[in-house]
Motif scaffolding. Sequence first.
Motif, short mmCIF file in Angstrom:
data_model
loop_
_atom_site.label_atom_id
_atom_site.label_comp_id
_atom_site.label_asym_id
_atom_site.label_seq_id
_atom_site.Cartn_x
_atom_site.Cartn_y
_atom_site.Cartn_z
N HIS A 122 39.16 -7.76 9.19
CA HIS A 122 40.21 -7.95 8.18
C HIS A 122 40.40 -9.43 7.86
O HIS A 122 40.55 -9.82 6.71
CB HIS A 122 41.53 -7.34 8.67
CG HIS A 122 41.63 -5.87 8.43
ND1 HIS A 122 41.15 -4.94 9.33
CD2 HIS A 122 42.13 -5.15 7.39
CE1 HIS A 122 41.36 -3.71 8.85
NE2 HIS A 122 41.96 -3.82 7.67
N LYS A 156 37.68 -10.79 5.73
CA LYS A 156 37.84 -10.33 4.34
C LYS A 156 38.88 -11.19 3.62
O LYS A 156 38.65 -11.66 2.50
CB LYS A 156 38.27 -8.86 4.35
CG LYS A 156 38.37 -8.23 2.98
CD LYS A 156 36.98 -7.96 2.41
CE LYS A 156 37.05 -7.53 0.94
NZ LYS A 156 35.69 -7.33 0.41
N ASP A 187 33.78 0.82 4.33
CA ASP A 187 34.03 1.38 3.01
C ASP A 187 35.33 0.83 2.44
O ASP A 187 35.39 0.36 1.30
CB ASP A 187 34.10 2.91 3.17
CG ASP A 187 34.01 3.59 1.82
OD1 ASP A 187 33.20 3.11 1.00
OD2 ASP A 187 34.74 4.57 1.61
N ARG A 188 36.39 0.86 3.28
CA ARG A 188 37.70 0.40 2.82
C ARG A 188 37.68 -1.10 2.51
O ARG A 188 38.34 -1.58 1.61
CB ARG A 188 38.78 0.72 3.85
CG ARG A 188 39.29 2.18 3.71
CD ARG A 188 40.37 2.49 4.72
NE ARG A 188 39.81 2.60 6.06
CZ ARG A 188 40.29 1.95 7.12
NH1 ARG A 188 41.34 1.16 7.01
NH2 ARG A 188 39.71 2.09 8.31
N LEU A 189 36.92 -1.89 3.35
CA LEU A 189 36.85 -3.35 3.12
C LEU A 189 35.82 -3.68 2.04
O LEU A 189 35.71 -4.82 1.61
CB LEU A 189 36.47 -4.07 4.42
CG LEU A 189 37.51 -4.05 5.54
CD1 LEU A 189 36.97 -4.76 6.77
CD2 LEU A 189 38.81 -4.72 5.09
N ASP A 190 35.05 -2.65 1.65
CA ASP A 190 34.01 -2.84 0.63
C ASP A 190 32.97 -3.87 1.06
O ASP A 190 32.68 -4.82 0.33
CB ASP A 190 34.65 -3.22 -0.71
CG ASP A 190 33.65 -3.17 -1.84
OD1 ASP A 190 32.64 -2.42 -1.70
OD2 ASP A 190 33.84 -3.88 -2.84
N ILE A 199 47.18 -2.11 10.86
CA ILE A 199 45.72 -1.97 10.93
C ILE A 199 45.39 -0.99 12.06
O ILE A 199 45.87 -1.14 13.18
CB ILE A 199 45.05 -3.33 11.19
CG1 ILE A 199 45.30 -4.26 10.01
CG2 ILE A 199 43.55 -3.18 11.48
CD1 ILE A 199 44.86 -5.69 10.25
N LYS A 200 44.59 0.04 11.74
CA LYS A 200 44.21 1.01 12.76
C LYS A 200 42.96 0.56 13.49
O LYS A 200 42.11 -0.13 12.93
CB LYS A 200 43.94 2.36 12.10
CG LYS A 200 45.22 3.12 11.77
CD LYS A 200 44.86 4.48 11.19
CE LYS A 200 46.09 5.08 10.52
NZ LYS A 200 45.72 6.00 9.43
N TRP A 201 42.86 0.97 14.75
CA TRP A 201 41.62 0.68 15.49
C TRP A 201 41.36 1.80 16.48
O TRP A 201 42.19 2.70 16.64
CB TRP A 201 41.71 -0.67 16.20
CG TRP A 201 42.62 -0.68 17.41
CD1 TRP A 201 42.28 -0.34 18.68
CD2 TRP A 201 44.00 -1.04 17.45
NE1 TRP A 201 43.37 -0.48 19.52
CE2 TRP A 201 44.43 -0.91 18.79
CE3 TRP A 201 44.93 -1.46 16.48
CZ2 TRP A 201 45.74 -1.18 19.19
CZ3 TRP A 201 46.23 -1.74 16.89
CH2 TRP A 201 46.62 -1.59 18.22
N ASP A 210 33.87 4.04 7.87
CA ASP A 210 35.05 4.16 7.01
C ASP A 210 35.70 2.80 6.77
O ASP A 210 36.10 2.46 5.65
CB ASP A 210 36.03 5.13 7.69
CG ASP A 210 37.24 5.38 6.83
OD1 ASP A 210 37.04 5.75 5.66
OD2 ASP A 210 38.37 5.18 7.32
N LEU A 211 35.76 1.98 7.84
CA LEU A 211 36.33 0.62 7.74
C LEU A 211 35.55 -0.21 6.73
O LEU A 211 36.14 -0.87 5.86
CB LEU A 211 36.31 -0.05 9.12
CG LEU A 211 36.73 -1.53 9.15
CD1 LEU A 211 38.25 -1.66 8.97
CD2 LEU A 211 36.30 -2.20 10.46
#
Lengths: 437, 437
Positions: free
Chosen positions: B36, B39, B71-74, B176-178, B68-69
Amino acid sequence: MEKAFKNHLKSEFPFLCQGKLLLAVSGGVDSVVLAHLCKLAKLNFSIAHCNFNLRDAESDSDEEFVLDLADRLDVEVFIENFDTKAYAEDEKISIQMAARELRYHWFEELSVALKYDYVLTAHHANDNLETFLINLVRGTGLEGFTGIKAVNNTVIRPLLTFSRKEIEAYAELHKIKWREDSSNASNKYLRNKIRHDVVPVLEELNPQLLNGFANTQAHLNDSLNLVEDYIGLIYPEIVSKTMYGYNLKIDFLKKLPNTKAVLYELLKTFGFSEWEDVYQLLDAQSGKIVYSSTHRLIKDRDVLILAENEPDRKMQEYFIEEGENILMLPMGRFTISEVDEISKTAPNCVFLNAEKLTFPLVLRKWSNGDVFYPFGMKGKKKLSDFFNDNKLSLPEKESTWILCSGNEIVWIVNRRADNRFAITDPSQKILKITYTV
Amino acid sequence: MEKAFKNHLKSEFPFLCQGKLLLAVSGGVDSVVLAHLCKLAKLNFSIAHCNFNLRDAESDSDEEFVLDLADRLDVEVFIENFDTKAYAEDEKISIQMAARELRYHWFEELSVALKYDYVLTAHHANDNLETFLINLVRGTGLEGFTGIKAVNNTVIRPLLTFSRKEIEAYAELHKIKWREDSSNASNKYLRNKIRHDVVPVLEELNPQLLNGFANTQAHLNDSLNLVEDYIGLIYPEIVSKTMYGYNLKIDFLKKLPNTKAVLYELLKTFGFSEWEDVYQLLDAQSGKIVYSSTHRLIKDRDVLILAENEPDRKMQEYFIEEGENILMLPMGRFTISEVDEISKTAPNCVFLNAEKLTFPLVLRKWSNGDVFYPFGMKGKKKLSDFFNDNKLSLPEKESTWILCSGNEIVWIVNRRADNRFAITDPSQKILKITYTV
């Protein structure tokens, strides 16, 4: 443990068996067990006990306990009472540090007066591990991790390879009594937390912790020795002694792969704390200074000058009265005599026209507005310019003495006379002043 | 923390802002927060995730989470599956070491193939403190206390100055999930005990523990650097490269103030464990040897010879068939030719009476009963005596090749021919054998 102790004595400290020993006994389990073991090993020892008077009746009971112990072991005993609090206040140090200083100072006195060869203390393996962890908590460097030494000059720690558990088990097995030690002053909370909450977890993770830790500390000591050997090897190329302290050669320092670390090692005993400022001096303008409470580090062209802090200049003033012949001063001797003619001149000697002098003459350090008329030159010159023209470093300027008649400079001692007081005619009354260190 | 991270990047790793980065993400809070932060700092990075297949469905869920992470952060993502257990068994190393090797090897491959400049990992300040304490529990030396480096070639750890608390607080604040990391393999129990039972006590004793510890480790690193500088400085005077490894000069070693510690530093990467035996070699009889699993240290008069362990001699045998002209062997080339007359001899060349030879000739190492008839001498001589007369060291003896015809020695290659195969008459059929490295 008795056998282990005797073997340990034989292999590591054979000299103790012949020596006259002074054994430091607090009354705690460690020192009481050590006293018993020394008795069993037939060592020639006396007991010394410090009463620091920090715990009132408890301190006095400890004292009685040690007297009784000496009696039962049939050995000589010395007791000394200290006003530890007062000493700590006077010296502006912690209670713990005060107790330490008083204790070792007294041991030293006793040893000299009564010819003891060695002082024995009962530090053990857990003390070392606890101190390691305390230093870790506080922050430290390699030295803070290398531990208490088993042999430190005449102070010997024969229990350093034994754990607290072993010592306590031995006391229990042989029904040896001791006094619970509630001292340890300011360190107490920290050390107890480490002892009771940290070390047991580490020992649970490795039951051989203390053995392994002894090896670890031996390795760390090796590393520390190698660092010291390295500094010793490069020292002569970097450092030279001067009248004012030391000069450190910047170009050599900069060529080293780890300049900052070496600079730290060279200067760590001089009280500096602003290390980034110290390191930046290497590339700073000439004249820049970093101070510690006792010392200064001065950038001066291609060297760093390490010198003590300048004493208050105003305090340093001496007078030469009329008719005085010899003057002994802290910086050397001044000899004053009337002579008939000017002989060969030397830098440490000046010939003055006595008629122009106003007594008492004054010897002082330079100050900012100083101006003089350099001998052999026309006109006047600022003293600061004279210094700079002659490339004097700051400590050289500071250590230069000025001889004055009233407000006028007569002689920059050892460097230059003033025109105004020069002999212009052989018939003048000539005063010769010589300075010798 | 976002601002602190950006400042930290700017001051310590400005090069990351221009670089093409590969970010190692396990799915744990540290690496997810780092992703994160990267980014937000607009770094140019891809994500790499290792599935070590050590925790069945859990491992696969981690993989999905990272996909998935990304993908979300592109950002681009790479996933690699490893059979870690099989690799550990094949290489005879721990699961943890296997995971480490597989991970860094894959990162290296990706970096080369896709031109990544740096690999980023999410190690933080607590990792360093925990590793320090784990090494303390296990026993270590200075190197074990100096910690994970923020910059290690192309692997960069930009979170090393942040604590786990800070990282978790940031994750919580920004929702933020982990994935809870239940890996850490064999180290898990030890590390968790340190993390949960030891570090909190130390932090209670000093809330600034992690800051202070960073300084402590910086000091320890300085000390380690100075040790390395010292070894580098004295190395050329002690060590010289030989055909077989290294020679260490005993007289110079002994003149050092800390001989054993230097010897340890010089030899620590060669797998020795019986250090007392190693140190005793300095004063041992010539010929004494101490072994590690890969190397030998041999006392040979005034040097210690460090050489690899001798390969099995019986395996080293080569044949020269009749009519063969050139033979390429691991130790060099043998050229065989018929000549009309004996030319000037050189040590690497021998002229043989072909009629006396029995093919195939054999090239082998020496063995104990070997006897030959040295050219130019009367009678026979034990090969071992010949070696000793010529003061050959053990590795020199071992590396010497013997050319044999049947059971008879024809030539001690490069050293001495045998009388029995010498040309005694110009009419004999002459075989010339030349050896070149």
